[in-house]
Design a protein around this motif. Structure first.
Motif, PDB file in Angstrom:
ATOM      1  N   ALA A 103      34.513   1.748 -16.089  1.00 19.37           N
ATOM      2  CA  ALA A 103      35.166   2.832 -15.361  1.00 19.37           C
ATOM      3  C   ALA A 103      36.507   3.191 -16.006  1.00 19.37           C
ATOM      4  O   ALA A 103      36.834   4.372 -16.168  1.00 19.37           O
ATOM      5  CB  ALA A 103      35.374   2.436 -13.904  1.00 19.37           C
ATOM      6  N   PHE A 104      37.284   2.187 -16.393  1.00 20.45           N
ATOM      7  CA  PHE A 104      38.557   2.456 -17.056  1.00 20.45           C
ATOM      8  C   PHE A 104      38.344   3.139 -18.406  1.00 20.45           C
ATOM      9  O   PHE A 104      39.194   3.898 -18.863  1.00 20.45           O
ATOM     10  CB  PHE A 104      39.357   1.163 -17.232  1.00 20.45           C
ATOM     11  CG  PHE A 104      40.188   0.796 -16.041  1.00 20.45           C
ATOM     12  CD1 PHE A 104      41.378   1.460 -15.777  1.00 20.45           C
ATOM     13  CD2 PHE A 104      39.788  -0.211 -15.169  1.00 20.45           C
ATOM     14  CE1 PHE A 104      42.159   1.136 -14.680  1.00 20.45           C
ATOM     15  CE2 PHE A 104      40.557  -0.548 -14.069  1.00 20.45           C
ATOM     16  CZ  PHE A 104      41.747   0.127 -13.804  1.00 20.45           C
ATOM     17  N   GLN A 105      37.214   2.881 -19.043  1.00 18.26           N
ATOM     18  CA  GLN A 105      36.940   3.467 -20.355  1.00 18.26           C
ATOM     19  C   GLN A 105      36.648   4.958 -20.275  1.00 18.26           C
ATOM     20  O   GLN A 105      36.816   5.673 -21.263  1.00 18.26           O
ATOM     21  CB  GLN A 105      35.758   2.738 -21.009  1.00 18.26           C
ATOM     22  CG  GLN A 105      35.461   3.153 -22.439  1.00 18.26           C
ATOM     23  CD  GLN A 105      34.502   4.321 -22.554  1.00 18.26           C
ATOM     24  OE1 GLN A 105      33.668   4.519 -21.677  1.00 18.26           O
ATOM     25  NE2 GLN A 105      34.600   5.091 -23.625  1.00 18.26           N
ATOM     26  N   ALA A 163      19.640   6.663 -11.265  1.00 16.99           N
ATOM     27  CA  ALA A 163      19.300   6.041  -9.984  1.00 16.99           C
ATOM     28  C   ALA A 163      20.301   4.947  -9.615  1.00 16.99           C
ATOM     29  O   ALA A 163      20.691   4.815  -8.449  1.00 16.99           O
ATOM     30  CB  ALA A 163      17.885   5.463 -10.048  1.00 16.99           C
ATOM     31  N   LEU A 164      20.727   4.156 -10.608  1.00  9.31           N
ATOM     32  CA  LEU A 164      21.720   3.110 -10.364  1.00  9.31           C
ATOM     33  C   LEU A 164      23.029   3.717  -9.897  1.00  9.31           C
ATOM     34  O   LEU A 164      23.659   3.219  -8.950  1.00  9.31           O
ATOM     35  CB  LEU A 164      21.932   2.285 -11.634  1.00  9.31           C
ATOM     36  CG  LEU A 164      23.062   1.245 -11.596  1.00  9.31           C
ATOM     37  CD1 LEU A 164      22.849   0.240 -10.477  1.00  9.31           C
ATOM     38  CD2 LEU A 164      23.173   0.538 -12.953  1.00  9.31           C
ATOM     39  N   ALA A 165      23.453   4.800 -10.537  1.00 10.00           N
ATOM     40  CA  ALA A 165      24.699   5.457 -10.147  1.00 10.00           C
ATOM     41  C   ALA A 165      24.624   5.938  -8.702  1.00 10.00           C
ATOM     42  O   ALA A 165      25.567   5.746  -7.918  1.00 10.00           O
ATOM     43  CB  ALA A 165      24.999   6.622 -11.091  1.00 10.00           C
ATOM     44  N   ARG A 166      23.502   6.553  -8.344  1.00  7.95           N
ATOM     45  CA  ARG A 166      23.352   7.040  -6.966  1.00  7.95           C
ATOM     46  C   ARG A 166      23.375   5.877  -5.977  1.00  7.95           C
ATOM     47  O   ARG A 166      24.022   5.949  -4.921  1.00  7.95           O
ATOM     48  CB  ARG A 166      22.045   7.808  -6.818  1.00  7.95           C
ATOM     49  CG  ARG A 166      22.033   9.173  -7.493  1.00  7.95           C
ATOM     50  CD  ARG A 166      20.854  10.001  -7.037  1.00  7.95           C
ATOM     51  NE  ARG A 166      19.579   9.371  -7.363  1.00  7.95           N
ATOM     52  CZ  ARG A 166      18.906   9.580  -8.498  1.00  7.95           C
ATOM     53  NH1 ARG A 166      19.401  10.389  -9.421  1.00  7.95           N
ATOM     54  NH2 ARG A 166      17.746   8.977  -8.713  1.00  7.95           N
ATOM     55  N   ALA A 167      22.670   4.798  -6.310  1.00  9.45           N
ATOM     56  CA  ALA A 167      22.591   3.655  -5.406  1.00  9.45           C
ATOM     57  C   ALA A 167      23.944   2.970  -5.241  1.00  9.45           C
ATOM     58  O   ALA A 167      24.311   2.563  -4.132  1.00  9.45           O
ATOM     59  CB  ALA A 167      21.545   2.663  -5.921  1.00  9.45           C
ATOM     60  N   LEU A 168      24.694   2.850  -6.324  1.00  8.43           N
ATOM     61  CA  LEU A 168      26.014   2.244  -6.229  1.00  8.43           C
ATOM     62  C   LEU A 168      26.964   3.098  -5.402  1.00  8.43           C
ATOM     63  O   LEU A 168      27.752   2.579  -4.605  1.00  8.43           O
ATOM     64  CB  LEU A 168      26.592   2.003  -7.624  1.00  8.43           C
ATOM     65  CG  LEU A 168      25.995   0.822  -8.401  1.00  8.43           C
ATOM     66  CD1 LEU A 168      26.480   0.845  -9.844  1.00  8.43           C
ATOM     67  CD2 LEU A 168      26.356  -0.511  -7.753  1.00  8.43           C
ATOM     68  N   ARG A 169      26.882   4.409  -5.582  1.00 10.88           N
ATOM     69  CA  ARG A 169      27.735   5.282  -4.763  1.00 10.88           C
ATOM     70  C   ARG A 169      27.385   5.144  -3.283  1.00 10.88           C
ATOM     71  O   ARG A 169      28.282   5.104  -2.432  1.00 10.88           O
ATOM     72  CB  ARG A 169      27.605   6.735  -5.233  1.00 10.88           C
ATOM     73  CG  ARG A 169      28.345   7.027  -6.539  1.00 10.88           C
ATOM     74  CD  ARG A 169      28.491   8.514  -6.780  1.00 10.88           C
ATOM     75  NE  ARG A 169      27.205   9.146  -7.054  1.00 10.88           N
ATOM     76  CZ  ARG A 169      26.725   9.376  -8.279  1.00 10.88           C
ATOM     77  NH1 ARG A 169      27.435   9.018  -9.337  1.00 10.88           N
ATOM     78  NH2 ARG A 169      25.564   9.961  -8.449  1.00 10.88           N
ATOM     79  N   ALA A 177      26.350   2.545  -1.945  1.00 12.44           N
ATOM     80  CA  ALA A 177      26.848   1.225  -1.538  1.00 12.44           C
ATOM     81  C   ALA A 177      28.370   1.166  -1.497  1.00 12.44           C
ATOM     82  O   ALA A 177      28.940   0.101  -1.255  1.00 12.44           O
ATOM     83  CB  ALA A 177      26.310   0.155  -2.489  1.00 12.44           C
ATOM     84  N   GLY A 178      29.033   2.295  -1.754  1.00 12.44           N
ATOM     85  CA  GLY A 178      30.482   2.350  -1.626  1.00 12.44           C
ATOM     86  C   GLY A 178      31.265   2.250  -2.909  1.00 12.44           C
ATOM     87  O   GLY A 178      32.502   2.169  -2.878  1.00 12.44           O
ATOM     88  N   PHE A 179      30.601   2.263  -4.069  1.00 14.30           N
ATOM     89  CA  PHE A 179      31.288   2.153  -5.352  1.00 14.30           C
ATOM     90  C   PHE A 179      31.804   3.519  -5.814  1.00 14.30           C
ATOM     91  O   PHE A 179      31.298   4.564  -5.416  1.00 14.30           O
ATOM     92  CB  PHE A 179      30.355   1.585  -6.420  1.00 14.30           C
ATOM     93  CG  PHE A 179      30.085   0.112  -6.286  1.00 14.30           C
ATOM     94  CD1 PHE A 179      30.683  -0.806  -7.133  1.00 14.30           C
ATOM     95  CD2 PHE A 179      29.223  -0.362  -5.300  1.00 14.30           C
ATOM     96  CE1 PHE A 179      30.438  -2.165  -7.009  1.00 14.30           C
ATOM     97  CE2 PHE A 179      28.961  -1.724  -5.171  1.00 14.30           C
ATOM     98  CZ  PHE A 179      29.574  -2.619  -6.024  1.00 14.30           C
ATOM     99  N   ALA A 180      32.808   3.491  -6.682  1.00 19.81           N
ATOM    100  CA  ALA A 180      33.401   4.704  -7.254  1.00 19.81           C
ATOM    101  C   ALA A 180      33.453   4.593  -8.772  1.00 19.81           C
ATOM    102  O   ALA A 180      33.400   3.497  -9.325  1.00 19.81           O
ATOM    103  CB  ALA A 180      34.807   4.912  -6.694  1.00 19.81           C
ATOM    104  N   PHE A 181      33.563   5.734  -9.447  1.00 21.57           N
ATOM    105  CA  PHE A 181      33.600   5.793 -10.912  1.00 21.57           C
ATOM    106  C   PHE A 181      32.364   5.131 -11.520  1.00 21.57           C
ATOM    107  O   PHE A 181      32.454   4.322 -12.449  1.00 21.57           O
ATOM    108  CB  PHE A 181      34.881   5.155 -11.464  1.00 21.57           C
ATOM    109  CG  PHE A 181      35.999   6.146 -11.657  1.00 21.57           C
ATOM    110  CD1 PHE A 181      36.140   6.853 -12.844  1.00 21.57           C
ATOM    111  CD2 PHE A 181      36.908   6.390 -10.644  1.00 21.57           C
ATOM    112  CE1 PHE A 181      37.162   7.767 -13.030  1.00 21.57           C
ATOM    113  CE2 PHE A 181      37.932   7.312 -10.803  1.00 21.57           C
ATOM    114  CZ  PHE A 181      38.061   8.000 -11.996  1.00 21.57           C
ATOM    115  N   VAL A 182      31.202   5.466 -10.994  1.00 22.45           N
ATOM    116  CA  VAL A 182      29.948   4.869 -11.466  1.00 22.45           C
ATOM    117  C   VAL A 182      28.952   5.980 -11.777  1.00 22.45           C
ATOM    118  O   VAL A 182      27.826   5.982 -11.272  1.00 22.45           O
ATOM    119  CB  VAL A 182      29.371   3.871 -10.438  1.00 22.45           C
ATOM    120  CG1 VAL A 182      30.175   2.590 -10.412  1.00 22.45           C
ATOM    121  CG2 VAL A 182      29.308   4.489  -9.028  1.00 22.45           C
TER     122      VAL A 182
END
Length: 209
Positions: free
Chosen positions: A61-63, A163-169, A171-176
């Motif tokens: 994410a920082f990258q 699909a991983l990006a959607r699932a992580l979002r 689940a509450g994740f950001a910058f994914v």
């Protein structure tokens, strides 16, 4: 046919560069000794512990918008600043910690990315009740992996990374985003995008060479 690269190595028809040690690597890992060591020792190897996966998600994410070399040079400073990327510690960060991190010249001082790391630590803890971050991310491993014969054939995203990006979002994740998550999948061995003539092809043990 081969040609000499700007760094002095021999470029194969795939775009891989033959180093002075007789090993072929992609252009990004062929000149800078730090990137070369990272490629040879770590990139593409499986990550199966929570802290390691959280660190990788945070650094990817920082990258975003920067070079990976920039992040890698600051990696130890990031580890110090973020308590070794221990999710339980980062999840407890307050506005005072955000201010501390924004004043730390050793890391990337981007408020949105800093707060995303804290958000993602809390989401990582929440995922423990559902099998944990590692199993969650690895559940998006595709049935097959790319076999790039040249640099232009290396993907930058896939249906699985989307699909991983959607699932992580969810689940509450950001910058994914899907491109960032594809880079994560490459770095952690979930896919193998080493060029077929790279000396690292198949070394993860996840995919046949």
């Amino acid at each position: 046919m081969s040609a000499e690269s700007a760094g002095g190595g021999i470029v194969s028809s795939s775009g891989a560069i033959l180093g002075d040690d007789g090993l072929r690597r992609p252009p990004w890992a062929s000149i800078d000794p730090m990137l070369r060591d990272y490629y040879d020792r770590e990139w593409g190897m499986p990550v199966r512990d929570e802290q390691g996966m959280f660190e990788r998600i945070s650094l990817e994410a920082f990258q975003s918008g920067l070079s990976w070399a920039t992040i890698l040079r600051k990696r130890e400073a990031f580890r110090v600043a973020f308590d070794g990327f221990e999710p339980d510690l980062v999840a407890r960060y307050t506005d005072r910690d955000v201010a501390r991190l924004m004043a730390d010249a050793g890391i990337v001082r981007n408020r949105a990315k800093i707060t995303a790391a804290i958000t993602n630590a809390r989401a990582t803890i929440d995922l423990r009740a559902h099998g944990g971050l590692v199993d969650f991310v690895w559940s998006f491993q595709p049935e097959d992996t790319p076999y790039p014969r040249c640099v232009d054939e290396i993907p930058t995203r896939s249906p699985e990374s989307e699909a991983l990006a959607r699932a992580l979002r969810r689940a509450g994740f950001a910058f994914v985003g899907p491109t960032t998550m594809y880079a994560l999948m490459e770095a952690t061995g979930i896919v193998d995008t080493h060029l077929v003539d790279s000396h690292r092809r198949g070394t993860s043990g996840v995919w046949p060479d």
